[in-house]
Scaffold this motif. Structure first.
Motif, short mmCIF file in Angstrom:
data_model
loop_
_atom_site.label_atom_id
_atom_site.label_comp_id
_atom_site.label_asym_id
_atom_site.label_seq_id
_atom_site.Cartn_x
_atom_site.Cartn_y
_atom_site.Cartn_z
N ARG A 336 -16.68 6.06 0.35
CA ARG A 336 -15.29 5.76 -0.03
C ARG A 336 -15.21 4.46 -0.84
O ARG A 336 -14.60 4.41 -1.90
CB ARG A 336 -14.43 5.66 1.24
CG ARG A 336 -13.11 4.93 1.06
CD ARG A 336 -12.19 5.65 0.06
NE ARG A 336 -10.98 4.87 -0.20
CZ ARG A 336 -10.84 3.98 -1.17
NH1 ARG A 336 -11.84 3.71 -2.00
NH2 ARG A 336 -9.69 3.35 -1.33
N HIS A 386 -5.45 5.67 -0.24
CA HIS A 386 -4.93 5.38 1.10
C HIS A 386 -3.81 6.36 1.42
O HIS A 386 -2.62 5.99 1.45
CB HIS A 386 -4.46 3.94 1.13
CG HIS A 386 -5.36 2.99 0.35
ND1 HIS A 386 -6.62 2.66 0.78
CD2 HIS A 386 -5.20 2.34 -0.84
CE1 HIS A 386 -7.19 1.84 -0.10
NE2 HIS A 386 -6.33 1.64 -1.09
N HIS A 393 -4.90 6.35 -5.62
CA HIS A 393 -5.38 5.88 -6.91
C HIS A 393 -5.54 7.13 -7.77
O HIS A 393 -6.55 7.83 -7.69
CB HIS A 393 -6.65 5.06 -6.73
CG HIS A 393 -6.40 3.87 -5.85
ND1 HIS A 393 -5.47 2.91 -6.19
CD2 HIS A 393 -6.88 3.52 -4.65
CE1 HIS A 393 -5.40 2.00 -5.23
NE2 HIS A 393 -6.25 2.35 -4.28
N GLU A 432 -0.28 -1.44 -4.67
CA GLU A 432 -1.00 -2.56 -4.05
C GLU A 432 -1.70 -3.48 -5.04
O GLU A 432 -2.11 -4.56 -4.66
CB GLU A 432 -2.02 -2.04 -3.01
CG GLU A 432 -3.07 -1.11 -3.63
CD GLU A 432 -4.22 -0.75 -2.68
OE1 GLU A 432 -4.14 -1.07 -1.49
OE2 GLU A 432 -5.18 -0.13 -3.16
N HIS A 433 -1.85 -3.09 -6.29
CA HIS A 433 -2.61 -3.93 -7.23
C HIS A 433 -1.74 -4.93 -7.99
O HIS A 433 -2.26 -5.78 -8.69
CB HIS A 433 -3.35 -3.06 -8.26
CG HIS A 433 -4.45 -2.24 -7.66
ND1 HIS A 433 -5.04 -1.20 -8.32
CD2 HIS A 433 -5.06 -2.32 -6.45
CE1 HIS A 433 -5.98 -0.66 -7.55
NE2 HIS A 433 -6.00 -1.33 -6.41
#
Ligand code: FAD
Ligand code: MLT
Ligand code: ZN
Length: 477
Positions: A336, A386, A393, A432-433
């Motif tokens: 992963r 996630h 992603h 999240e980025h």
């Protein structure tokens, strides 16, 4: 040496200043090598007071500041522009753990401490700091808090914002705000701390933080399941919460394309299952309660085995393995965690760090795949992430053998198709980025006028000279 650089030198000394081209280079480009900027100097202060003095000098001289931690960010937020008067202010010399309060379950750290060092220090104290992501060996806590990083345990512990109690921040005029309070409850006016979390260095520089700790898990179970569809993955997770007695700490979804890239590019990896499948779920259950205590003697692994057996009977799982040792668990996690590295080795890619409600994942995935391949027939969708947070992603790997410039001609069409769909689903174009530099125009396009106006008002009020990481997150005209 210019007068400005000489004055920086007077503050931070030889160890705190890099001015030669070779030394500066690693700080001027991002992990993905999308940008290559310039800077008057790389400044590496050793204390909060030095940071404050540097910021005061920059404010007086109208020199912009690009804060930087481990420089693993995905959005170009830590890279200076190609032209202009900027310095990179690297926090990596501020790397001390200042205090661990075992009773109060907190740790006080400087901003430049590497995430893995924090995880290890917590574990040595029989505690857990749960933030966990592929770049943990080089990203810093200051960068994690400034991007409000996510990672693989958000569904149980929350993202970086949820893992911090207090902050110390150097403001754009060089004043130091001491918000280092270890308080779980504090309703004294506007929440200043929350302003700086996820601000990507555009409102101030985080110099210290008080982090929350949890009990160290004593029982773990890791499984790798082939599932027929994203729908099955979401159903599997939904019933795992109760089956694990609320101990699901990670749930990651991966398509076969990503596994093939990892097996091809990352030495030492191997496919845990005999046959190939379209979709996989990596699930981790963990608990602070040891397996051998009282009526818990069976432990999480036995519970997981029974649970996956039932899931197989229902057709939610096609095949599965449960790690029997820590080494086996690590090998499953390597499949992963190496997706990002393997994708980079394969060639150019476009990242879409999106989120939708978890229950919308099943219809979103096939629609998104269709939209991507319609935008560029022959492109290679690379979907992983996630799923327990509704954050995938939804990346796009260039057709084999394509150069980056050739591929990027199609970038707007591909990303536009995905982001329009995400928006129609009520989702987010950056889960999240962060926004950094790469999504500044997308933020303008997909956020409402009222949201953009409030963001601009905040930025203007807190950084009136627009010297704190300008051009990142939100443009000020
Ligand atoms: P940097 O890249 O140095 O900076 C990021 C941003 O924060 C920039 O805007 C910078 O200006 C600002 N900044 C940095 N330090 C400070 C400070 N002290 N004060 C104010 N502003 C500051 N991210 C996730 O969320 N989840 C993942 O699962 C994940 N996996 C990854 C896997 C790999 C292999 C890689 C390479 C990256 C991954 N990332 C992930 C992205 C990245 O690791 C995170 O964004 C991380 O939080 C960045 O930390 P950093 O110290 O490298 O910050
Ligand atoms: C990850 O979860 O591995 C990273 O955030 C994903 C990415 O590289 O797109
Ligand atoms: Zn991620």
């Amino acid at each position: 040496m210019t007068d400005f650089v000489a004055r920086l030198h007077a503050i931070v000394g030889d160890k705190g200043l890099i001015t030669d081209d070779q030394g500066k280079h690693p700080f001027l480009t991002d992990w993905r090598e999308n940008y290559l900027g310039t800077a008057l100097a790389i400044v590496r202060p050793a204390t909060t007071e030095e940071v404050a003095a540097v910021v005061k000098l920059c404010a007086a001289e109208k020199v912009a500041i690009v804060p930087q931690g481990g420089n693993t960010g995905m959005s170009g937020g830590g890279t200076p522009h190609e032209e202009g008067r900027e310095i990179v202010l690297s926090l990596t010399r501020m790397n001390r753990i200042l205090e661990i309060d075992k009773v109060g379950y907190t740790m006080t750290v400087e901003a430049g401490v590497v995430l893995k060092t924090i995880q290890e220090a917590a574990a040595d104290a029989d505690r857990l700091f749960p933030l966990s992501l592929g770049a943990e060996g080089s990203c810093t806590i200051g960068g994690n808090l400034s991007t409000n990083a996510g990672g693989v345990q958000v569904l149980h512990y929350g993202n970086a914002r949820n893992l911090v109690l207090g902050l110390e921040v150097v403001l754009p005029d060089g004043e130091i705000w001491n918000g280092l309070r270890a308080l779980k409850k504090d309703n004294t006016g506007y929440d200043l701390r929350d302003l700086y979390l996820g601000a990507e260095g555009t409102l101030g520089i985080i110099t210290k933080a008080i982090l929350k700790l949890w009990p160290k898990p004593k029982d773990h179970a890791t499984s790798w399941s082939a599932v027929p569809s994203p729908q099955a993955a979401v159903e599997l997770l939904s019933s795992a919460y109760a089956a694990s007695e609320d101990n699901v700490t990670s749930c990651e979804l991966m398509g076969r394309q990503g596994i093939d890239l990892v097996l091809q590019h990352i030495a030492g990896t191997s496919d845990p299952l005999a046959d190939k499948h379209d979709w996989y779920v990596l699930m981790e259950w963990s608990s602070a309660r040891p397996a051998s205590v009282g009526d818990n003697a069976a432990g999480l692994r036995d519970k997981m085995e029974a649970y996956l057996g039932e899931a197989m009977e229902k057709g939610l799982v096609l095949d599965a393995v449960i790690a029997q040792t820590e080494a086996q668990s690590k090998a499953l996690w390597a499949l992963r965690e190496n997706h990002t590295e393997a994708s980079k080795k394969e060639g150019p890619s476009i990242k879409h760090d999106i989120s939708v409600a978890v229950s919308k994942i099943p219809p979103f995935v096939p629609e998104g795949l269709a939209a991507m391949t319609k935008a560029l027939p022959g492109c290679r969708p690379l979907v992983f992430g996630h799923v327990g947070d509704g954050n995938l992603h939804f990346n796009c790997q260039a057709p084999a053998g394509w150069s980056k410039p050739q591929f990027m001609q199609h970038g707007d069409a591909i990303s536009g198709a995905i982001y329009d769909l995400v928006t129609a689903y009520g989702g987010s174009i950056s889960a999240e980025h962060g926004i950094g530099r790469i999504k500044v125009h997308e933020l303008e396009h997909y956020r409402t006028k009222i949201e953009l106006d409030v963001m601009r008002s905040l930025k203007r009020a807190l950084d009136p000279q627009n010297l704190m990481n300008p051009g990142k997150v939100i443009q000020i005209q």
